[in-house]
Design a protein around this motif. Structure first.
Motif, PDB file in Angstrom:
ATOM      1  N   ALA A 179       0.897  -1.178  -0.051  1.00  0.00           N
ATOM      2  CA  ALA A 179       0.088   0.055   0.135  1.00  0.00           C
ATOM      3  C   ALA A 179       0.799   1.267   0.026  1.00  0.00           C
ATOM      4  N   GLU A 180       1.993   1.417   0.591  1.00  0.00           N
ATOM      5  CA  GLU A 180       2.899   2.463   0.801  1.00  0.00           C
ATOM      6  C   GLU A 180       3.717   2.596  -0.452  1.00  0.00           C
ATOM      7  N   LYS A 181       4.334   1.460  -0.984  1.00  0.00           N
ATOM      8  CA  LYS A 181       5.136   1.762  -1.679  1.00  0.00           C
ATOM      9  C   LYS A 181       4.775   1.540  -3.074  1.00  0.00           C
ATOM     10  N   GLU A 182       3.617   0.877  -3.422  1.00  0.00           N
ATOM     11  CA  GLU A 182       3.153   0.644  -4.865  1.00  0.00           C
ATOM     12  C   GLU A 182       1.651   1.239  -4.869  1.00  0.00           C
ATOM     13  N   LYS A 183       1.164   1.681  -3.721  1.00  0.00           N
ATOM     14  CA  LYS A 183      -0.256   2.369  -3.774  1.00  0.00           C
ATOM     15  C   LYS A 183      -1.255   1.369  -4.261  1.00  0.00           C
ATOM     16  N   THR A 184      -1.112   0.143  -3.765  1.00  0.00           N
ATOM     17  CA  THR A 184      -1.999  -0.920  -4.052  1.00  0.00           C
ATOM     18  C   THR A 184      -2.841  -0.603  -2.934  1.00  0.00           C
ATOM     19  N   THR A 185      -4.309  -0.790  -3.473  1.00  0.00           N
ATOM     20  CA  THR A 185      -5.341  -0.631  -2.658  1.00  0.00           C
ATOM     21  C   THR A 185      -6.140  -2.110  -2.242  1.00  0.00           C
ATOM     22  N   PHE A 186      -6.131  -2.113  -0.889  1.00  0.00           N
ATOM     23  CA  PHE A 186      -6.514  -3.467  -0.207  1.00  0.00           C
ATOM     24  C   PHE A 186      -8.146  -3.200   0.356  1.00  0.00           C
ATOM     25  N   PHE A 187      -9.024  -4.134  -0.060  1.00  0.00           N
ATOM     26  CA  PHE A 187     -10.291  -4.144   0.520  1.00  0.00           C
ATOM     27  C   PHE A 187     -10.382  -5.537   1.292  1.00  0.00           C
ATOM     28  N   ILE A 188     -10.240  -5.447   2.563  1.00  0.00           N
ATOM     29  CA  ILE A 188     -10.108  -6.809   3.588  1.00  0.00           C
ATOM     30  C   ILE A 188     -11.226  -6.840   4.428  1.00  0.00           C
ATOM     31  N   SER A 189     -11.971  -8.157   4.549  1.00  0.00           N
ATOM     32  CA  SER A 189     -12.664  -8.151   5.501  1.00  0.00           C
ATOM     33  C   SER A 189     -12.151  -9.136   6.652  1.00  0.00           C
ATOM     34  N   SER A 190     -13.027  -8.960   7.802  1.00  0.00           N
ATOM     35  CA  SER A 190     -12.459  -9.850   8.875  1.00  0.00           C
ATOM     36  C   SER A 190     -13.415  -9.748  10.100  1.00  0.00           C
ATOM     37  N   HIS A 191     -13.513 -10.459  11.215  1.00  0.00           N
ATOM     38  CA  HIS A 191     -14.357 -10.440  12.113  1.00  0.00           C
ATOM     39  C   HIS A 191     -13.264 -10.316  13.570  1.00  0.00           C
ATOM     40  N   LEU A 192     -11.892 -10.374  13.001  1.00  0.00           N
ATOM     41  CA  LEU A 192     -11.017 -10.227  13.942  1.00  0.00           C
ATOM     42  C   LEU A 192     -10.545  -8.653  14.243  1.00  0.00           C
ATOM     43  N   ILE A 193     -11.302  -8.206  15.308  1.00  0.00           N
ATOM     44  CA  ILE A 193     -11.153  -6.689  15.598  1.00  0.00           C
ATOM     45  C   ILE A 193      -9.725  -6.173  15.596  1.00  0.00           C
ATOM     46  N   HIS A 194      -8.650  -6.800  16.296  1.00  0.00           N
ATOM     47  CA  HIS A 194      -7.390  -6.674  16.544  1.00  0.00           C
ATOM     48  C   HIS A 194      -6.680  -6.412  15.264  1.00  0.00           C
ATOM     49  N   ASP A 195      -6.900  -7.396  14.457  1.00  0.00           N
ATOM     50  CA  ASP A 195      -6.024  -7.479  13.117  1.00  0.00           C
ATOM     51  C   ASP A 195      -6.512  -6.333  12.233  1.00  0.00           C
ATOM     52  N   ILE A 196      -7.729  -6.015  12.175  1.00  0.00           N
ATOM     53  CA  ILE A 196      -8.231  -4.867  11.350  1.00  0.00           C
ATOM     54  C   ILE A 196      -7.516  -3.649  11.955  1.00  0.00           C
ATOM     55  N   GLU A 197      -7.763  -3.522  13.272  1.00  0.00           N
ATOM     56  CA  GLU A 197      -6.942  -2.281  13.939  1.00  0.00           C
ATOM     57  C   GLU A 197      -5.866  -1.963  13.470  1.00  0.00           C
ATOM     58  N   LEU A 198      -4.840  -3.178  13.541  1.00  0.00           N
ATOM     59  CA  LEU A 198      -3.333  -3.078  13.296  1.00  0.00           C
ATOM     60  C   LEU A 198      -2.973  -2.710  11.802  1.00  0.00           C
ATOM     61  N   THR A 199      -3.975  -3.326  10.926  1.00  0.00           N
ATOM     62  CA  THR A 199      -3.895  -3.352   9.353  1.00  0.00           C
ATOM     63  C   THR A 199      -4.301  -2.135   8.618  1.00  0.00           C
ATOM     64  N   CYS A 200      -5.582  -1.735   8.838  1.00  0.00           N
ATOM     65  CA  CYS A 200      -6.175  -0.960   8.011  1.00  0.00           C
ATOM     66  C   CYS A 200      -6.152   0.642   8.508  1.00  0.00           C
ATOM     67  N   LEU A 227     -10.526  -0.224  18.868  1.00  0.00           N
ATOM     68  CA  LEU A 227     -11.326  -0.355  17.761  1.00  0.00           C
ATOM     69  C   LEU A 227     -12.585  -1.169  18.517  1.00  0.00           C
ATOM     70  N   GLU A 228     -12.276  -2.034  19.239  1.00  0.00           N
ATOM     71  CA  GLU A 228     -13.557  -2.951  19.951  1.00  0.00           C
ATOM     72  C   GLU A 228     -14.440  -1.946  20.539  1.00  0.00           C
ATOM     73  N   ASN A 229     -14.012  -0.947  21.403  1.00  0.00           N
ATOM     74  CA  ASN A 229     -14.950  -0.128  22.017  1.00  0.00           C
ATOM     75  C   ASN A 229     -16.022   0.472  21.047  1.00  0.00           C
TER      76      ASN A 229
END
Length: 241
Positions: A179-200, A227-229
């Motif tokens: 995302a940073e170097k090549e400006k790739t856009t990511f669309f990610i689904s998850s039910h894992l709150i912690h991972d979404i918080e750290l990734t997106c 993010l959970e709150n």
């Protein structure tokens, strides 16, 4: 900012009453968007529509300016994805699987195959048949296939499923790096709150088929302890009983 994904009034309701209702979203180039919601919220349904696997009841999705419904090939020409599970030919090796996938693209050579194997941490397993792979290794191979053609947009449905802690860190760093170097856009689904918080860097909360809110991770964490709150607040504010 350049808009690369536009979702307009998207709805799909199944006979059991579940599905998605009137989803609207815009993503810019380089965004890492987290589609956050519990199992059954409608995340996979939305992503299947985005990738042409099912048709909506109403609404449309435009990718890089092209309608998925009206101009599917152009819309998907620069998209890589994993929807639900990462599939492979179990009787082929990791390398042979990627070689097979490379036939769909014009500019993917053996050097690129070796490169993505290294990126996802499968280089030393490249000559093993994937039927013997763990769930996490299959997930890594699926991500390798998704980024094989250097896509501008990558759509990943629960990409961290089955990964151990090291694997989660590797894939998270890969996503941020692209995302940073090549400006790739990511669309990610998850039910894992912690991972979404750290990734997106942007997050949308989907609950019972409805998009409750979309905000930047920075804004969310400036106003909530975690993010959970935020997730709990949005769900309760929008009327969960």
């Amino acid at each position: 900012m350049e808009k690369v994904i536009e979702i307009n009034n998207l709805s799909k309701i199944y006979k059991n009453g579940r599905g998605i209702m009137d989803i609207n979203l815009e993503l810019n180039r380089g965004d890492v968007f987290g589609f956050l919601g519990p199992n059954g919220a409608g995340k996979t349904t939305a992503m299947k529509i985005m990738t042409g696997l099912i048709r909506p009841d109403s609404g449309d999705v435009k990718i890089l300016g092209y309608s998925v419904l009206e101009d599917f090939e152009k819309a998907m020409s620069k998209v890589g994805c994993i929807i639900e599970t990462a599939e492979s030919y179990s009787y082929l090796t990791a390398y042979e699987n990627l070689k097979q996938f490379s036939r769909y693209y014009k500019d993917v050579d053996d050097k690129r195959i070796e490169e993505v194997l290294e990126i996802v941490g499968l280089q030393r397993f490249k000559n093993e048949k994937t039927g013997k792979f763990s769930l996490g290794m299959k997930q890594r191979l699926g991500i390798a296939a998704a980024i094989l053609s250097r896509p501008e947009i990558v759509i990943l449905d629960e990409p961290l499923n089955g990964l151990d802690v090291e694997g989660m860190l590797d894939i998270r760093n890969l996503i941020k790096d692209l995302a940073e170097k090549e400006k790739t856009t990511f669309f990610i689904s998850s039910h894992l709150i912690h991972d979404i918080e750290l990734t997106c860097n942007r997050i949308g909360v989907l609950y019972n088929g409805r998009m409750l809110n979309v905000d930047t991770t920075e804004n969310i964490l400036n106003n909530y302890a975690s993010l959970e709150n935020y997730f709990i607040s949005e769900v309760e504010r929008n009327g969960r009983i």
